[in-house]
Design an enzyme around this catalytic site. Structure first.
Site, short mmCIF file in Angstrom:
data_model
loop_
_atom_site.label_atom_id
_atom_site.label_comp_id
_atom_site.label_asym_id
_atom_site.label_seq_id
_atom_site.Cartn_x
_atom_site.Cartn_y
_atom_site.Cartn_z
N CYS A 278 -3.38 2.93 -5.45
CA CYS A 278 -2.64 3.77 -4.51
C CYS A 278 -1.25 4.11 -5.02
O CYS A 278 -0.72 5.20 -4.76
CB CYS A 278 -2.57 3.11 -3.13
SG CYS A 278 -1.81 1.47 -3.12
N HIS B 59 0.86 -1.18 0.00
CA HIS B 59 0.00 0.00 0.00
C HIS B 59 0.90 1.23 0.00
O HIS B 59 1.82 1.33 0.80
CB HIS B 59 -0.93 0.01 1.21
CG HIS B 59 -1.86 1.17 1.22
ND1 HIS B 59 -2.85 1.31 0.27
CD2 HIS B 59 -1.92 2.27 2.00
CE1 HIS B 59 -3.50 2.45 0.49
NE2 HIS B 59 -2.95 3.05 1.54
#
Length: 183
Positions: free
Chosen positions: A128, A33
């Site tokens: 992301c 992430h």
């Protein structure tokens, strides 16, 4: 006893060294992430409606096969909450050698301008990682998305080849059986 620092100790050392505009990668089990470090222990990232950047986010908004989902938006969050027990690392070096990064204030400005916006999510090209690369370099790239697309393509290709081989074998057997009965 191990000489390795705990994840919390490691992340604290990283947090002490981070500069505004740095890319922070939180190492999840299956994926990474990505977020932009804003400063003062805050990050800006693409996350689920509930602020989650873990499996709950991807179970509800993951859009493989190129279908865009609208269930994620750009949010500011606490470093520790986003880390959620996962190891973090600074990831500037990956693309800094390829593209010149923007000035830190411009990176933060680009990220802050998108806070609250529902920009959707796409596993391959709107994730992301593309968000942080757009903010830092002005480039929409995702090595992780490219890898996922490659794996999906390889998997589909493998299935197609396997099915073709099965059909070929079936047709070949039918021809052999037909030749035996006509002789």
């Amino acid at each position: 006893m191990s000489d390795q620092p705990s994840i919390r100790e490691h992340n604290q050392r990283l947090l002490d060294k981070l500069e505004p505009g740095d890319i922070v990668v939180f190492e999840r089990r299956v994926y990474d992430h990505h977020a932009i470090y804003k400063g003062d222990g805050k990050v800006i990232h693409r996350a689920g409606d509930d602020g989650a950047s873990g499996w709950s986010h991807h179970n509800s908004t993951c859009s493989g096969y190129g279908v865009l989902s609208d269930k994620s938006k750009i949010q500011e969050g606490d470093f520790w909450k986003v880390a959620n027990g996962c190891r973090a690392r600074n990831n500037n070096a990956e693309l800094d050698c390829k593209y010149p990064p923007r000035e830190p204030k411009d990176i933060i400005k680009a990220a802050e301008a998108r806070i609250g916006k529902r920009e959707g999510f796409n596993l391959f090209n709107n994730n992301c990682e593309t968000f942080v690369n757009e903010c830092r370099y002005g480039k929409s790239e995702s090595a992780q998305g490219d890898l996922a697309e490659l794996c999906l393509t390889a998997g589909v290709t493998t299935v197609v080849v396997w099915v073709a081989a099965l059909i070929g074998r079936f047709v070949s057997r039918n021809r052999i059986e037909k030749n035996k009965t006509t002789q």
